[in-house]
Design a protein around this motif. Structure first.
Motif, PDB file in Angstrom:
ATOM      1  N   UNK A 214      27.812 -30.541 -16.959  1.00  0.00           N
ATOM      2  CA  UNK A 214      26.673 -30.252 -17.839  1.00  0.00           C
ATOM      3  C   UNK A 214      26.661 -28.810 -18.338  1.00  0.00           C
ATOM      4  N   UNK A 215      27.211 -27.894 -17.557  1.00  0.00           N
ATOM      5  CA  UNK A 215      27.138 -26.471 -17.898  1.00  0.00           C
ATOM      6  C   UNK A 215      27.665 -26.151 -19.301  1.00  0.00           C
ATOM      7  N   UNK A 216      28.799 -26.706 -19.742  1.00  0.00           N
ATOM      8  CA  UNK A 216      29.269 -26.374 -21.094  1.00  0.00           C
ATOM      9  C   UNK A 216      28.294 -26.811 -22.196  1.00  0.00           C
ATOM     10  N   UNK A 217      27.615 -27.921 -21.984  1.00  0.00           N
ATOM     11  CA  UNK A 217      26.650 -28.389 -22.982  1.00  0.00           C
ATOM     12  C   UNK A 217      25.489 -27.411 -23.106  1.00  0.00           C
ATOM     13  N   UNK A 218      25.025 -26.891 -21.957  1.00  0.00           N
ATOM     14  CA  UNK A 218      23.912 -25.943 -21.980  1.00  0.00           C
ATOM     15  C   UNK A 218      24.364 -24.579 -22.496  1.00  0.00           C
ATOM     16  N   UNK A 219      25.623 -24.241 -22.282  1.00  0.00           N
ATOM     17  CA  UNK A 219      26.142 -22.942 -22.742  1.00  0.00           C
ATOM     18  C   UNK A 219      26.470 -22.928 -24.229  1.00  0.00           C
ATOM     19  N   UNK A 220      26.635 -24.099 -24.833  1.00  0.00           N
ATOM     20  CA  UNK A 220      27.104 -24.167 -26.219  1.00  0.00           C
ATOM     21  C   UNK A 220      26.126 -23.619 -27.258  1.00  0.00           C
ATOM     22  N   UNK A 221      24.832 -23.886 -27.169  1.00  0.00           N
ATOM     23  CA  UNK A 221      23.920 -23.398 -28.213  1.00  0.00           C
ATOM     24  C   UNK A 221      23.932 -21.879 -28.325  1.00  0.00           C
ATOM     25  N   UNK A 222      23.918 -21.383 -29.543  1.00  0.00           N
ATOM     26  CA  UNK A 222      23.893 -19.947 -29.812  1.00  0.00           C
ATOM     27  C   UNK A 222      22.431 -19.513 -29.896  1.00  0.00           C
ATOM     28  N   UNK A 223      21.952 -18.866 -28.843  1.00  0.00           N
ATOM     29  CA  UNK A 223      20.539 -18.492 -28.797  1.00  0.00           C
ATOM     30  C   UNK A 223      20.183 -17.390 -29.786  1.00  0.00           C
ATOM     31  N   UNK A 224      21.180 -16.734 -30.349  1.00  0.00           N
ATOM     32  CA  UNK A 224      20.913 -15.705 -31.358  1.00  0.00           C
ATOM     33  C   UNK A 224      20.673 -16.309 -32.748  1.00  0.00           C
ATOM     34  N   UNK A 225      21.029 -17.579 -32.912  1.00  0.00           N
ATOM     35  CA  UNK A 225      20.888 -18.228 -34.228  1.00  0.00           C
ATOM     36  C   UNK A 225      20.049 -19.493 -34.079  1.00  0.00           C
ATOM     37  N   UNK A 226      18.757 -19.409 -34.381  1.00  0.00           N
ATOM     38  CA  UNK A 226      17.861 -20.549 -34.198  1.00  0.00           C
ATOM     39  C   UNK A 226      18.187 -21.690 -35.155  1.00  0.00           C
ATOM     40  N   UNK A 227      17.801 -22.877 -34.722  1.00  0.00           N
ATOM     41  CA  UNK A 227      18.009 -24.062 -35.556  1.00  0.00           C
ATOM     42  C   UNK A 227      17.025 -24.103 -36.722  1.00  0.00           C
ATOM     43  N   UNK A 228      15.858 -23.474 -36.527  1.00  0.00           N
ATOM     44  CA  UNK A 228      14.874 -23.408 -37.607  1.00  0.00           C
ATOM     45  C   UNK A 228      14.157 -24.710 -37.873  1.00  0.00           C
ATOM     46  N   UNK A 229      14.349 -25.695 -37.025  1.00  0.00           N
ATOM     47  CA  UNK A 229      13.774 -27.012 -37.286  1.00  0.00           C
ATOM     48  C   UNK A 229      13.438 -27.673 -35.948  1.00  0.00           C
ATOM     49  N   UNK A 230      12.213 -28.133 -35.821  1.00  0.00           N
ATOM     50  CA  UNK A 230      11.781 -28.733 -34.551  1.00  0.00           C
ATOM     51  C   UNK A 230      12.541 -30.006 -34.242  1.00  0.00           C
ATOM     52  N   UNK A 231      12.770 -30.830 -35.253  1.00  0.00           N
ATOM     53  CA  UNK A 231      13.500 -32.081 -35.020  1.00  0.00           C
ATOM     54  C   UNK A 231      14.898 -31.803 -34.490  1.00  0.00           C
ATOM     55  N   UNK A 232      15.575 -30.819 -35.086  1.00  0.00           N
ATOM     56  CA  UNK A 232      16.916 -30.472 -34.621  1.00  0.00           C
ATOM     57  C   UNK A 232      16.878 -29.932 -33.193  1.00  0.00           C
ATOM     58  N   UNK A 233      15.839 -29.136 -32.884  1.00  0.00           N
ATOM     59  CA  UNK A 233      15.718 -28.591 -31.534  1.00  0.00           C
ATOM     60  C   UNK A 233      15.464 -29.706 -30.519  1.00  0.00           C
ATOM     61  N   UNK A 234      14.662 -30.696 -30.904  1.00  0.00           N
ATOM     62  CA  UNK A 234      14.424 -31.825 -29.998  1.00  0.00           C
ATOM     63  C   UNK A 234      15.678 -32.671 -29.827  1.00  0.00           C
ATOM     64  N   UNK A 235      16.433 -32.823 -30.894  1.00  0.00           N
ATOM     65  CA  UNK A 235      17.721 -33.536 -30.776  1.00  0.00           C
ATOM     66  C   UNK A 235      18.638 -32.824 -29.787  1.00  0.00           C
ATOM     67  N   UNK A 236      18.697 -31.510 -29.907  1.00  0.00           N
ATOM     68  CA  UNK A 236      19.535 -30.726 -28.995  1.00  0.00           C
ATOM     69  C   UNK A 236      19.014 -30.822 -27.556  1.00  0.00           C
ATOM     70  N   UNK A 237      17.690 -30.856 -27.409  1.00  0.00           N
ATOM     71  CA  UNK A 237      17.090 -30.947 -26.085  1.00  0.00           C
ATOM     72  C   UNK A 237      17.484 -32.231 -25.369  1.00  0.00           C
ATOM     73  N   UNK A 238      17.687 -33.288 -26.127  1.00  0.00           N
ATOM     74  CA  UNK A 238      18.172 -34.536 -25.528  1.00  0.00           C
ATOM     75  C   UNK A 238      19.482 -34.292 -24.772  1.00  0.00           C
TER      76      UNK A 238
END
Length: 507
Positions: free
Chosen positions: A46-70
């Motif tokens: 699981x660690x690589x999946x959690x490490x992949x998102x770039x926290x310096x560059x927001x998705x700018x969209x709640x739906x996309x963030x919820x998709x990523x949260x899945x």
């Protein structure tokens, strides 16, 4: 989109409604579709999946963030609401409490001072008074909500320490007229002792260290076959401490041990504490559900405690966190009181302004009491007690099932909703105790890796055992039987594989 558009206020109320609705829909769908308590994923996977998102560059969209949260959380979360989650003291939560969680997070009251919470202060105090009344602590009782049982135990033992030090210094001052020397707090700490059962929670030891007590200050008191503190052994330790000029600052009794759900004999322990003038703390983090249960009599004697820990997020079916520490004498809470001119100046106390920070180890603090308030207002105490009684009933049924199953042995019959047991092989002269330990450890790990069910483990008398902690009224005896079959299957396969490997090596 402006950053201000993400602030929750009067102009963004409709956006808030839509976004939260989106999130609730996701969670509702996930809960409805959960087929097992866990996926079995490993930390490395699981660690690589959690490490992949770039926290310096927001998705700018709640739906996309919820998709990523899945991907990073929801898909692989451990779901306590599933009936085959049988591991730790984690309960499924009731809907009124979840509603309270949503409300308190949005309003974001801080329960440290009146001018940050207003009605929240009074609601928390009302629930403290209600709990104290259920405990039977009397009209002078008080308390405060905490983050959990460990913090509640720490605060109770802090109060007990300060009371013990204060009493010792007063006695020394009284003797001072005859040339006695008044010891400092630092002089007294090495002489302080805490007596508690060998089955008590580890937070007692941790609290002693945080409170500056020396190694060995926590004295373990032996338990009987039902894993309850032995009063005769407690009496012997109290007498020994008195003979050695050591001060017992507290006796910690447990009403619902983590491993066994055992309840110490509270009336007899209270008698001994009264005889020796010792503070009695009862850790009822687990057993507090009995306060609303038809089994309320199992807590007889708790009304004589000087302090009590309760965890609503264990047996009141509340979301984490929701806990409290209660004291018989509200005056003892002064040992946690510090005044700051910018927060809770002394003149506010003189004006009887209720600042909860005066009683708390925390400053900023969530309005967790709201969850319990809504639960009681919607379900009532009897409704909560009915759920707790169901899991205790189920544990009794499961205990009888285990006792009758030759594949398993049980440490003791359950008092609450915990069963400690282990798989045992058919008579096999080649298997020693370590082999049985390894088989049980393997069975637990293999079950967790499969995600089909989750059980806990512990060590009893140097041997590895498995543990069911039942806090879900939806768990049936069929669920328990199925999990026992899975455990036995994993254990037997481990033994067979090991025997095959030994045979191949010999050849």
């Amino acid at each position: 989109m402006s950053s201000r558009s993400h602030l929750l206020n009067d102009r963004t109320a409709e956006t808030y409604r839509r976004r939260v609705t989106d999130g609730v829909e996701r969670i509702a769908g996930r809960l409805a579709g959960t087929q097992r308590p866990f996926t079995g994923i490993t930390p490395d996977a699981l660690a690589p999946t959690v490490s992949a998102p770039d926290l310096e560059n927001p998705l700018g969209d709640t739906t996309a963030a919820l998709d990523e949260l899945e991907d990073v959380y929801l898909r692989d979360a451990v779901y306590f609401h599933h009936p085959r989650y049988l591991a730790h003291l984690n309960c499924p939560v009731v809907i009124p409490a979840v509603l309270g969680e949503a409300v308190l997070s949005a309003v974001n009251s801080s329960l440290d001072t009146w001018d940050q919470s207003a009605g929240g202060t009074l609601i928390e105090q009302r629930l403290i008074d209600w709990t104290a009344q259920r405990l039977g602590l009397g009209d002078a009782a008080d308390g405060v909500f905490t983050s959990g049982g460990s913090q509640s135990n720490l605060q109770a033992l802090l109060l007990a320490r300060e009371e013990a030090v204060l009493l010792a210094r007063k006695r020394a001052e009284a003797a001072g007229a005859e040339g006695g020397i008044v010891p400092s707090t630092a002089d007294l700490l090495p002489r302080l002792r805490i007596l508690t059962s060998t089955c008590s929670h580890f937070s007692v030891e941790k609290s002693a260290k945080l409170l500056g007590l020396p190694h060995g200050a926590v004295v373990p008191v032996p338990c009987d076959d039902d894993r309850r503190m032995r009063p005769a052994a407690l009496a012997a330790e109290l007498e020994r401490c008195a003979a050695e000029d050591a001060t017992v600052m507290a006796v910690v009794a447990t009403a619902g041990t983590t491993d066994f759900g055992s309840i110490d004999p509270l009336p007899r322990i209270a008698d001994l504490c009264a005889q020796y003038g010792t503070w009695l703390h009862v850790d009822a983090a687990y057993g507090c559900g009995l306060l609303v249960s038809r089994r309320r009599g199992m807590l007889d004697g708790i009304s004589r405690a000087d302090s009590v820990t309760v965890d609503y997020h264990k047996s009141f079916f509340q979301p984490v966190s929701s806990s409290a520490v209660l004291v018989r004498d509200r005056a003892t809470l002064r040992h946690a009181t510090y005044h700051a001119d910018y927060l809770n100046p002394e003149h506010s106390a003189h004006r009887r302004i209720p600042n909860q920070v005066d009683k708390s180890l925390q400053t900023t603090r969530r309005f967790d009491a709201l969850k319990l308030w809504l639960t009681l207002r919607v379900m009532g105490p009897d409704g909560v007690g009915e759920l707790f009684d169901e899991v205790v009933d189920r544990a009794a049924e499961a205990g009888r099932l285990l006792a009758a199953d030759p594949r398993f042995e049980l440490v003791t019959a359950p008092q609450l909703s915990t069963l400690v047991f282990r798989w045992v092989p058919d008579s096999d002269p080649l298997m020693d105790a370590k082999d049985v330990d390894h088989a049980n450890l393997h069975a637990r790990e293999a079950l967790f890796a499969s995600g089909d069910a989750i059980v806990a483990g512990t060590v009893v008398d140097g041997r590895h055992w498995l543990k069911f902690t039942l806090l879900n009224p939806e768990t049936t005896l069929d669920d328990i039987s199925a999990v026992l079959d899975l455990i036995a299957g994993h254990a037997q396969r481990h033994v067979d594989d090991h025997a095959h490997a030994l045979s191949a090596t010999a050849c």
